[in-house]
Design a protein around this motif. Structure first.
Motif, PDB file in Angstrom:
ATOM      1  N   UNK A   1       0.882  -1.471   0.095  1.00 25.97           N
ATOM      2  CA  UNK A   1      -0.188  -0.040   0.091  1.00 25.97           C
ATOM      3  C   UNK A   1       0.782   1.387  -0.060  1.00 25.97           C
ATOM      4  N   UNK A   2       0.522   2.169  -0.642  1.00 27.26           N
ATOM      5  CA  UNK A   2       1.119   3.637  -0.582  1.00 27.26           C
ATOM      6  C   UNK A   2       0.203   4.510   0.327  1.00 27.26           C
ATOM      7  N   UNK A   3       0.905   5.443   1.061  1.00 26.60           N
ATOM      8  CA  UNK A   3       0.628   6.398   1.578  1.00 26.60           C
ATOM      9  C   UNK A   3       1.030   7.571   1.140  1.00 26.60           C
TER      10      UNK A   3
ATOM     11  N   UNK B   1       5.576  10.382   0.064  1.00 25.39           N
ATOM     12  CA  UNK B   1       4.574   9.012   0.116  1.00 25.39           C
ATOM     13  C   UNK B   1       5.448   8.126   0.677  1.00 25.39           C
ATOM     14  N   UNK B   2       4.953   7.028   1.414  1.00 22.75           N
ATOM     15  CA  UNK B   2       5.343   5.782   1.839  1.00 22.75           C
ATOM     16  C   UNK B   2       4.824   4.493   1.406  1.00 22.75           C
ATOM     17  N   UNK B   3       5.654   3.708   1.013  1.00 23.92           N
ATOM     18  CA  UNK B   3       5.440   2.370   0.470  1.00 23.92           C
ATOM     19  C   UNK B   3       5.665   1.384   1.574  1.00 23.92           C
TER      20      UNK B   3
ATOM     21  N   UNK C   1       0.010   0.166  -7.510  1.00 24.27           N
ATOM     22  CA  UNK C   1      -0.271  -0.517  -5.931  1.00 24.27           C
ATOM     23  C   UNK C   1      -1.473   0.569  -5.385  1.00 24.27           C
ATOM     24  N   UNK C   2      -2.361   0.278  -4.857  1.00 18.15           N
ATOM     25  CA  UNK C   2      -3.553   1.188  -4.049  1.00 18.15           C
ATOM     26  C   UNK C   2      -2.932   2.470  -3.196  1.00 18.15           C
TER      27      UNK C   2
ATOM     28  N   UNK D   1       0.124  -1.267   9.680  1.00 15.74           N
ATOM     29  CA  UNK D   1       0.515  -2.050   8.673  1.00 15.74           C
ATOM     30  C   UNK D   1      -0.119  -1.729   7.484  1.00 15.74           C
ATOM     31  N   UNK D   2       0.131  -2.175   6.418  1.00 14.49           N
ATOM     32  CA  UNK D   2      -0.524  -2.016   5.007  1.00 14.49           C
ATOM     33  C   UNK D   2      -1.949  -3.044   5.345  1.00 14.49           C
TER      34      UNK D   2
END
Length: 398
Positions: free
Chosen positions: A3-5, A27-29, A49-50, A396-397
């Motif tokens: 997931x990507x934030x 962003x954070x992967x 990725x979402x 967590x993702x």
């Protein structure tokens, strides 16, 4: 699961040269429970990725409360009144109040009752973006009661999404039945209790209270020698009310932290720096006790000692269940910078628990424990009083 934030102002708290290790429009992967990458550019193999966009909100590492006495029974509101009427901490303790009064209340409760009383305090702390909390024993002062407290702390960690580390604090106070026989108490209760707690898998670290109203450096040394023999790290309540050389003693054992430190001297600070022992500052206790002597922050800075901050949540001297308020107090009462206070509740708190390889900053390889705030800049987390700007805690993702 990946997931990507995205859409974040990221205070990584890494030493990048930028204040707070800040990344604008970042962003954070995340893959599963780990951070894979952090930055402004999304790697090509992550383009499908979402993404979850946070609209420019602030991201920090999840907060860490590295010094609490969260499991206890009853309260000490009457002692609060007594202090307002002029009684000192020492006078209350010597009159049978203080820690000993909490011992009576705690020992009168079952494990289930202690869990029920402790959960509201835990939930209040967790609501502020905390992922990790340290909990001490120390209100039992007999072997079975100390074990009961540690079992309750372990149970709390199974009931909420939080990492709980336990510290055995049998050497917290001398119970009335051992008055004048502190060495006997160490021999008959503290040391065998530590062995029993370790055998049951209840102990992550060993703590003590080195002070005139508690235990001498020689007595604490006996406890630490036992901890060392069991392979357990140590930490110490030191130099809160006087300077007995507790911080230097803790450093000689390679302690994770020395806590309070209002009366710390330059020699003690240098010993801590050489040992990598973290200074955990506890402004809640300073405030509640209306102390006038603050920890020597400049001396700690000059010596190169890491500085953490924590609530010291306890029934008597710091009935505080807000790490955000603690950060504000660290700035206003102890004159920490905002960056020092935020690092003190994240990166340096992780060091104080020996968890710096896992948590405390936002970086590849670290656990994905990230607080997203309804804030534009880090200073807002220390600036407000009594306001919680948490938007989401990501663990967590998912």
């Amino acid at each position: 699961m990946r997931k990507i934030l995205s859409g974040l102002k990221i205070a990584t708290l890494e030493h990048t040269g930028a204040p707070y290790g800040l990344i604008e429009n970042g962003s954070i992967g995340i893959d599963g429970e780990r951070i894979v990458w952090v930055g402004q550019d999304v790697p090509g193999d992550w383009n499908s990725v979402e993404r979850q966009d946070f609209g420019g909100r602030l991201a920090t590492p999840a907060l860490i409360d590295c010094h609490t006495h969260l499991v206890f029974g009853g309260n000490r509101a009457r002692e609060f009144e007594m202090r307002l009427e002029g009684a000192s901490y020492e006078e209350i303790a010597r009159a049978g109040g203080g820690i000993v009064s909490s011992v009576k209340a705690t020992n009168g409760l079952s494990e289930d009752e202690l869990v029920a009383q402790s959960l509201p305090r835990l939930d209040t702390l967790l609501a502020e973006g905390i992922s990790t909390i340290e909990i001490k024993s120390g209100y039992g002062l007999n072997i079975e009661a100390e074990l009961k407290m540690l079992r309750v702390a372990r149970r709390l960690g199974t009931m909420r999404p939080v990492r709980i580390l336990t510290s055995y604090l049998g050497a917290h106070a001398v119970p009335p039945e051992f008055r004048g026989r502190a060495d006997d108490y160490i021999s008959e209760v503290v040391l065998p209790g530590l062995e029993a707690a370790h055998a049951e898998g209840l102990v992550d670290a060993v703590d003590g209270f080195c002070e005139g109203i508690a235990f001498s450096p020689a007595q604490i040394s006996r406890v630490f020698e036992k901890a060392k023999a069991l392979g357990l790290p140590v930490k110490l309540h030191a130099e809160q009310l006087s300077n007995l050389g507790g911080a230097k003693l803790a450093a000689s054992f390679g302690a994770l932290s020395a806590d309070h430190l209002e009366y710390l001297d330059e020699e003690g600070a240098k010993a801590m720096a050489a040992a990598g022992t973290v200074a955990v500052l506890l402004p809640g206790a300073f405030y509640a006790l209306r102390e006038e002597r603050a920890p020597p922050v400049a001396t700690l800075r000059d010596a190169g000692v890491r500085i953490a901050v924590a609530t010291d949540c306890n029934p008597g001297t710091s009935p505080l269940t807000s790490l955000l308020l603690t950060m504000n107090m660290a700035c206003t009462l102890f004159r920490l910078t905002v960056e020092e206070a935020l690092a003190g509740a994240t990166r340096e708190a992780a060091h104080a628990l020996g968890l710096q390889a896992e948590i405390g900053t936002i970086a590849p390889g670290k656990r994905a424990e990230i607080a997203i705030w309804n804030a534009e800049q880090p200073a807002e987390l220390c600036y407000r009083i009594g306001f919680n700007p948490l938007h989401q805690l990501v663990l967590k993702a998912s």
